[in-house]
Design a protein around this motif. Structure first.
Motif, PDB file in Angstrom:
ATOM      1  N   GLU A 109      -8.340   6.714  -5.213  1.00 17.69           N
ATOM      2  CA  GLU A 109      -9.375   6.102  -5.789  1.00 17.69           C
ATOM      3  C   GLU A 109     -10.636   5.388  -5.316  1.00 17.69           C
ATOM      4  O   GLU A 109     -11.502   5.069  -5.700  1.00 17.69           O
ATOM      5  CB  GLU A 109      -8.803   5.271  -6.923  1.00 17.69           C
ATOM      6  CG  GLU A 109      -8.181   3.880  -6.774  1.00 17.69           C
ATOM      7  CD  GLU A 109      -7.317   3.141  -7.544  1.00 17.69           C
ATOM      8  OE1 GLU A 109      -7.895   2.150  -8.255  1.00 17.69           O
ATOM      9  OE2 GLU A 109      -6.306   3.578  -8.222  1.00 17.69           O
ATOM     10  N   GLN A 110     -10.089   4.883  -4.104  1.00 19.89           N
ATOM     11  CA  GLN A 110     -11.045   4.319  -3.325  1.00 19.89           C
ATOM     12  C   GLN A 110     -11.651   4.916  -1.974  1.00 19.89           C
ATOM     13  O   GLN A 110     -12.876   5.033  -1.808  1.00 19.89           O
ATOM     14  CB  GLN A 110     -10.593   2.847  -2.821  1.00 19.89           C
ATOM     15  CG  GLN A 110     -10.105   1.672  -3.883  1.00 19.89           C
ATOM     16  CD  GLN A 110      -9.650   0.413  -3.366  1.00 19.89           C
ATOM     17  OE1 GLN A 110      -9.367   0.494  -2.213  1.00 19.89           O
ATOM     18  NE2 GLN A 110      -9.531  -0.407  -4.281  1.00 19.89           N
TER      19      GLN A 110
ATOM     20  N   PRO B 143      -7.485  -5.265  -1.444  1.00 17.77           N
ATOM     21  CA  PRO B 143      -6.481  -4.577  -0.776  1.00 17.77           C
ATOM     22  C   PRO B 143      -6.606  -4.374   0.670  1.00 17.77           C
ATOM     23  O   PRO B 143      -7.987  -4.324   0.989  1.00 17.77           O
ATOM     24  CB  PRO B 143      -6.068  -3.346  -1.637  1.00 17.77           C
ATOM     25  CG  PRO B 143      -7.486  -3.154  -2.101  1.00 17.77           C
ATOM     26  CD  PRO B 143      -7.903  -4.316  -2.662  1.00 17.77           C
TER      27      PRO B 143
ATOM     28  N   TYR C 177      -6.148  -2.127   4.279  1.00 16.12           N
ATOM     29  CA  TYR C 177      -5.733  -0.646   5.034  1.00 16.12           C
ATOM     30  C   TYR C 177      -5.608  -0.720   6.354  1.00 16.12           C
ATOM     31  O   TYR C 177      -6.008  -1.256   7.121  1.00 16.12           O
ATOM     32  CB  TYR C 177      -7.071   0.539   4.779  1.00 16.12           C
ATOM     33  CG  TYR C 177      -7.448   0.724   3.418  1.00 16.12           C
ATOM     34  CD1 TYR C 177      -7.097   2.036   2.813  1.00 16.12           C
ATOM     35  CD2 TYR C 177      -8.005  -0.138   2.342  1.00 16.12           C
ATOM     36  CE1 TYR C 177      -7.070   2.452   1.675  1.00 16.12           C
ATOM     37  CE2 TYR C 177      -8.520   0.360   1.137  1.00 16.12           C
ATOM     38  CZ  TYR C 177      -7.815   1.664   0.905  1.00 16.12           C
ATOM     39  OH  TYR C 177      -7.998   2.006  -0.644  1.00 16.12           O
TER      40      TYR C 177
ATOM     41  N   ASP D 144      -2.765   3.935   5.941  1.00 14.56           N
ATOM     42  CA  ASP D 144      -3.194   3.775   4.553  1.00 14.56           C
ATOM     43  C   ASP D 144      -4.698   4.706   4.317  1.00 14.56           C
ATOM     44  O   ASP D 144      -4.931   5.159   3.155  1.00 14.56           O
ATOM     45  CB  ASP D 144      -3.700   2.365   4.130  1.00 14.56           C
ATOM     46  CG  ASP D 144      -2.234   1.660   4.216  1.00 14.56           C
ATOM     47  OD1 ASP D 144      -1.249   2.098   3.995  1.00 14.56           O
ATOM     48  OD2 ASP D 144      -2.404   0.451   4.801  1.00 14.56           O
TER      49      ASP D 144
ATOM     50  N   MET E 121       0.654  -1.229   0.068  1.00 11.39           N
ATOM     51  CA  MET E 121      -0.107   0.199   0.014  1.00 11.39           C
ATOM     52  C   MET E 121       0.924   1.306  -0.106  1.00 11.39           C
ATOM     53  O   MET E 121       0.325   2.435  -0.262  1.00 11.39           O
ATOM     54  CB  MET E 121      -0.905  -0.074   0.916  1.00 11.39           C
ATOM     55  CG  MET E 121      -2.222  -0.889   1.061  1.00 11.39           C
ATOM     56  SD  MET E 121      -3.298  -0.342  -0.332  1.00 11.39           S
ATOM     57  CE  MET E 121      -4.278   0.700   0.404  1.00 11.39           C
TER      58      MET E 121
ATOM     59  N   ARG F  49      -1.740   3.752  -1.161  1.00 14.59           N
ATOM     60  CA  ARG F  49      -1.615   4.035  -2.651  1.00 14.59           C
ATOM     61  C   ARG F  49      -2.811   3.863  -3.436  1.00 14.59           C
ATOM     62  O   ARG F  49      -2.994   4.481  -4.560  1.00 14.59           O
ATOM     63  CB  ARG F  49      -0.727   2.523  -3.062  1.00 14.59           C
ATOM     64  CG  ARG F  49      -0.509   2.577  -4.579  1.00 14.59           C
ATOM     65  CD  ARG F  49       0.188   1.496  -5.042  1.00 14.59           C
ATOM     66  NE  ARG F  49       0.004   0.323  -4.640  1.00 14.59           N
ATOM     67  CZ  ARG F  49      -1.034  -0.784  -5.116  1.00 14.59           C
ATOM     68  NH1 ARG F  49      -1.430  -0.227  -6.322  1.00 14.59           N
ATOM     69  NH2 ARG F  49      -1.372  -1.798  -4.490  1.00 14.59           N
ATOM     70  N   LEU F  50      -4.057   3.228  -3.023  1.00 13.96           N
ATOM     71  CA  LEU F  50      -5.162   3.141  -3.579  1.00 13.96           C
ATOM     72  C   LEU F  50      -6.265   3.905  -2.945  1.00 13.96           C
ATOM     73  O   LEU F  50      -7.349   4.012  -3.358  1.00 13.96           O
ATOM     74  CB  LEU F  50      -5.604   1.674  -3.369  1.00 13.96           C
ATOM     75  CG  LEU F  50      -4.944   0.644  -4.217  1.00 13.96           C
ATOM     76  CD1 LEU F  50      -5.433  -0.889  -4.162  1.00 13.96           C
ATOM     77  CD2 LEU F  50      -4.684   0.706  -5.622  1.00 13.96           C
TER      78      LEU F  50
END
Length: 528
Positions: A512-513, A497, A499, A503, A404, A508-509
């Motif tokens: 977008e999430q 993924p 968290y 996070d 992440m 990293r995501l």
């Protein structure tokens, strides 16, 4: 004390000079000179008493603007990092305040251009502000009259010759013959020998003054016997290192610099904490956050005199506590809506790793540790967590889930984001692990008892692999919020993924999430 710090600064400057003449150990960039800031006059005896905008930001500040606000009856001046929306962004009615976790600064919200929670929010039209609490980041004592600069750590050095040779050796030097190179080598060795002598003398003088300070019974140095013993031991370690260095200048200062660097930082931390780190959670709640809010509202002037706020970890605990206190006292919180990321007022039902703080619940034990140099401890431990044999790999899991965070961003986060934490702050936060949850400093006001009376919408977000504030801890508080005002969301999937604690801010995501969920909630409550 000032003479001691002056000697220490001199020694550090000598070390920096060595790194300059020895390209192999040169820092990535020289430490910027402190920017002189005038001491502002006090304006209003409420919360924020003096304010100013800094026209020239220090390099560490990546925000669009840097502002300062002083607090009535306090020597601390709080830094506010501001991110202004671009012209093409949607128009918003409220500014947005970001509050970070315990012992952290603004960098966690703005880690890199492609990994910046603050910059993302401003791109969505929110006039975004990050508050650095007293003692964190660029927040400094008014008496210092200058902006603090981060200390360069050994891990921040770069292999200059491999990454950018032109920054180290000029074109003419690159074309020098073997004879010229030999002469330069002799000059460097001579310079190193002189530096070693000067460096040794400086630290011996520093050690003698420190010893005298302790023997004379200075109230600051003898604030408690444990601290005096720590300083005395560190002083002796410096002398031992210096004596060994004088016996042999080969290899030159390389190993010497590496060996004493952690000792110097540790010693400087011990000196800095004397008489300074004496605040608790309620100081943040009653002074720091209200001062920042008052200043932001004055700057942005929203029609309804409210702002939006997001709090990560302790930042979320502060927002909950503010709503609780205002509900109990029937006062307007001046908050249009809040988002909490990995935060709770009661951790008793969870398996949070923060229970490691509970030994500090004994006041006598806590008073023997005036402050915990969290930043220095994590910086020292990180190499053991990120390199074979990965002795402390569990440290990574506390911060981020697998895949992440990019390793370079993770290192930047650990090395630059954490600060020294007062024992009084830790002591009060340990009440969140006791029956009834977090209490005020008197121990008589339980913040969770009045959450059911709040009138502000709350979005509580949890990470499925958050070991610091697990989902069950987050739910323990959000379930008390009136149902029509509460929204609860856990991020992470069984197959990934996942968290972890950080996070939720910089995973990293997350852009977008997670970010869209936050923006949707804030937008829904941005009307005036």
């Amino acid at each position: 004390m000032l003479m001691l710090q002056s000697d220490l600064r001199s020694a550090i400057q000598i070390a920096a000079t060595y790194c300059y003449i020895n390209p192999k150990h040169r820092y990535e960039s020289p430490s910027p000179k402190p920017i002189s800031i005038r001491t502002p006059s006090r304006l209003r005896p409420i919360h924020a008493t003096a304010v100013e905008r800094v026209s020239e930001k220090p390099p560490i500040c990546t925000a669009d603007e840097l502002h300062y606000v002083s607090i009535h009856n306090s020597d601390w001046r709080l830094a506010l990092w501001r991110y202004k929306p671009p012209p093409q962004a949607p128009s918003r009615n409220h500014p947005l305040l970001l509050l970070s976790g315990i012992g952290t600064n603004a960098i966690g919200y703005d880690l890199a251009p492609g990994s910046s929670f603050a910059r993302h929010m401003s791109s969505q039209g929110f006039d975004t502000w990050i508050l650095e609490f007293r003692g964190a980041g660029l927040s400094a004592e008014v008496a210092s009259k200058e902006v603090k600069q981060p200390i360069s750590l050994p891990s921040e050095r770069m292999d200059a010759t491999s990454k950018n040779p032109t920054n180290v050796i000029s074109d003419s030097s690159a074309q020098s013959n073997v004879s010229s190179a030999g002469e330069k080598k002799e000059m460097v060795e001579s310079d190193q020998s002189q530096l070693l002598t000067t460096f040794t003398e400086t630290f011996k003088r520093f050690s003698e003054r420190l010893s005298n300070l302790i023997k004379e019974g200075s109230p600051e140095a003898l604030h408690n016997s444990t601290l005096a013993t720590q300083i005395r031991d560190l002083s002796q370690r410096l002398v031992d290192i210096m004596e060994e260095g004088q016996r042999s200048v080969s290899p030159p200062l390389t190993d010497l610099l590496d060996r004493f660097s952690s000792t110097v930082e540790n010693l400087q931390t011990q000196i800095d904490v004397l008489g300074k780190y004496n605040w608790d959670f309620d100081h943040y709640l009653e002074e720091d956050v209200p001062a920042a809010m008052e200043y932001i509202l004055r700057e942005c002037n929203p029609k309804d005199d409210k702002l939006l706020a997001i709090g990560h970890s302790m930042g979320g605990i502060l927002l909950y506590s503010m709503l609780s206190r205002n509900a109990y006292e029937r006062r307007d919180s001046r908050l249009a809506a809040i988002v909490t990321l990995g935060a709770s007022l009661d951790y008793t039902t969870s398996k949070s790793t923060l229970k490691l703080l509970t030994p500090l619940a004994d006041p006598a034990q806590a008073l023997n540790v005036p402050a915990v140099p969290l930043g220095a401890l994590l910086a020292a431990a990180y190499p053991l967590a990120s390199r074979p044999p990965y002795v402390m790999s569990w440290l990574n899991r506390l911060i981020t889930a697998q895949d992440m965070m990019h390793p370079e961003l993770m290192e930047k986060f650990v090395m630059n984001n954490f600060c020294t934490v007062p024992a009084k702050l830790l002591l009060q936060l340990t009440t969140a692990f006791q029956e009834g949850g977090l209490r005020d400093r008197s121990g008589t006001f339980f913040y969770k008892n009045h959450i059911n009376k709040i009138d502000v919408p709350v979005l509580a977000i949890a990470g499925d692999l958050d070991l610091i504030c697990p989902p069950e801890a987050v739910y323990e508080t959000i379930k008390l919020v009136p149902k029509h005002l509460a929204k609860y969301k856990v991020f992470g999937e069984p197959g990934g993924p996942h968290y972890a604690h950080y996070d939720l801010v910089g995973g990293r995501l997350a852009p977008e999430q997670l970010y869209p969920c936050v923006i949707e909630f804030l937008t829904a409550h941005d009307s005036t």
